[in-house]
Design an enzyme around this catalytic site. Structure first.
Site, PDB file in Angstrom:
ATOM      1  CE  LYS A  93       0.693   4.624   8.401  1.00  0.00           C
ATOM      2  NZ  LYS A  93       0.764   3.969   7.108  1.00  0.00           N
ATOM      3  CG  ASP A 129       5.703   3.524   1.089  1.00  0.00           C
ATOM      4  OD1 ASP A 129       5.948   4.140   2.151  1.00  0.00           O
ATOM      5  OD2 ASP A 129       4.549   3.354   0.653  1.00  0.00           O
ATOM      6  CE1 TYR A 187      -3.778   2.368   0.488  1.00  0.00           C
ATOM      7  CE2 TYR A 187      -2.564   3.231   2.371  1.00  0.00           C
ATOM      8  CZ  TYR A 187      -3.603   3.334   1.469  1.00  0.00           C
ATOM      9  OH  TYR A 187      -4.473   4.398   1.543  1.00  0.00           O
TER      10      TYR A 187
END
Ligand SMILES: *Cc1c(COP(=O)(O)O)cnc(C)c1O
Length: 424
Positions: free
Chosen positions: A266, A238, A143
């Protein structure tokens, strides 16, 4: 009588699609009413009905120190009295950029954005501008946010909902996204040998965290690096989930593999909305206003968000033992759960790396999306609700990773293992 969460969920569904602002929060996979949270401190969450939970979601990663860490809270409070937003450059951004470029291997220049989605989307645009190619390669079950190019065989909520997500995405866009299965050495090699010269970027979660936790096989990231070098493909790690979590310098530091561009989110915002992308100067110089690849943001580098990120990262940098500690705690949790589940005669697999862990109710090793999907959802559902009822808050989907925070105590881990033991 209805609980306050039930009442709020009822109201929410009238005015917010599905009652939530991000799909997985709706408990679609596990059923029941999502818990509406009111406050949090350390390792615990408190809901609107006054129940306490040990938090294994930690805002899906950002709260690595735990909730309400005094250094982070004080920094935010102080900054809020000074200014919340300018839309002009600040010293905070310079401090933050200096800090992250000093921490992350190969991060020569960085740009701050507001989410991981934005970071990944912008990194891919940059790679396309830099290489003058259009195709990108991603992995099944990975994702990278909800931008058009990434919603092909994606992980996290897309996998959780189990629906074919393609409405609203032009086929010309998704056709340029090629998908391979993670950890398959031959498949990616064949794909790159065929399309390498048209491919701008290969984007990968170095440790997948959006189909549960799925570490790379030994040598796999090196294999990707070699193939990208061979064809001049921009390798994008990522690190939205893994950055500042698997090690201070993220997966690149842990595995010793250098990407060309990296994306963050995050933890980098310490609980406030921050994302970042960066890497080689030569590539980053193509970003506007220096170059011809456009990228912008009204609230990018927002002082409040930079402050929370700075306080969190400074604390991590000053206390490097945190990484060993959270890894040890996570190993204890894994070992404890392993022992008590073994006695229950149900097939399960625990994947764990550093402070990332996931439990899959399946027979075989989980190494890619196919094996991650083989789990028994009904068992997971029961497992989830048993833990929730007993004050242990794990992600409401087997396609999500649990995160361990520094605030979590040995006692919390013992309580969690006991809960799993008591599960029938
Ligand atoms: C969470 C996540 C994203 C998206 O970040 P948002 O801030 O939710 O947009 C991208 N990549 C990975 C690996 C993630 O875990």
């Amino acid at each position: 009588m209805a609980t306050k969460s039930e009442k709020l969920f009822e109201q929410a569904q009238q005015v917010i699609p599905g009652g939530v602002n991000s799909p997985v929060r709706a408990f679609g996979q596990v059923g029941g009413t999502p818990v509406f949270m009111k406050s949090a401190q350390g390792a615990y969450l408190f809901d609107e009905d006054g129940n306490r939970y040990i938090d294994y979601i930690n805002s899906w990663g950002p709260m690595i120190l735990g909730h309400g860490h005094p250094e982070v809270v004080d920094a935010i409070r102080e900054q809020a009295t000074r200014a919340v937003s300018f839309g002009a450059p600040t010293e905070l951004e310079v401090e933050m950029a200096k800090l992250v470029t000093s921490i992350v291997p190969g991060l020569e220049m960085v740009r701050f954005v507001n989410s991981g989605t934005e970071a990944c989307m912008s990194a891919v645009r940059l790679a396309r501008g830099y290489t003058n190619r259009t195709k990108i390669i991603k992995f099944e079950g990975h994702y990278h946010g909800h931008a058009d190019s990434f919603l092909k065989k994606a992980g996290s909520g897309v996998a959780t909902l189990g629906i074919k997500i393609n409405a609203g995405i032009p086929s010309v866009v998704s056709e340029d996204t090629l998908v391979a299965s993670f950890n398959d050495f031959d498949e990616i090699e064949k794909l790159i040998n065929r399309y390498g010269n048209e491919t701008a970027a290969l984007i990968v979660e170095p440790v997948a965290g959006n189909m549960g936790c799925v570490p790379p096989k030994s040598g796999y990231l090196q294999h990707l690096r070699k193939l990208c070098d061979q064809y001049g493909i921009v390798l994008i790690f990522d690190e939205v989930m893994t950055g500042f979590r698997l090690a201070l310098g993220g997966a690149q530091e842990l595995f010793g593999v250098q990407a060309d561009l990296m994306t963050f989110g995050k933890i980098i915002g310490g609980g406030l909305p921050v994302g970042a992308f960066g890497g080689k100067k030569e590539i980053m110089k193509r970003i506007a206003p220096l170059g011809d690849v456009y990228q912008a943001g009204t609230l990018s580098g927002n002082p409040l968000a930079m402050t929370a990120g700075l306080a969190t990262l400074r604390h991590l940098k000053a206390n490097p033992s945190i990484y060993k500690n959270i890894e040890t705690k996570t190993q204890k949790l894994a070992e404890g759960i392993n022992i008590v589940l073994k006695n229950k005669q149900i097939p399960f697999v625990i994947n764990q790396l550093g402070s990332m862990i996931s439990v899959h109710f399946c027979k075989n090793e989980v190494t890619d999306f196919k094996t991650a999907s083989a789990g028994n959802n009904d068992t997971f559902k029961k497992f989830f609700h048993h833990l929730l009822k007993n004050g242990v808050y794990i992600p409401p989907s087997p396609f999500e990773t649990w995160f361990i925070a520094d605030a979590l105590s040995e006692k919390d881990i013992e309580h969690t293992i006991q809960c799993v033991k008591d599960w029938k």
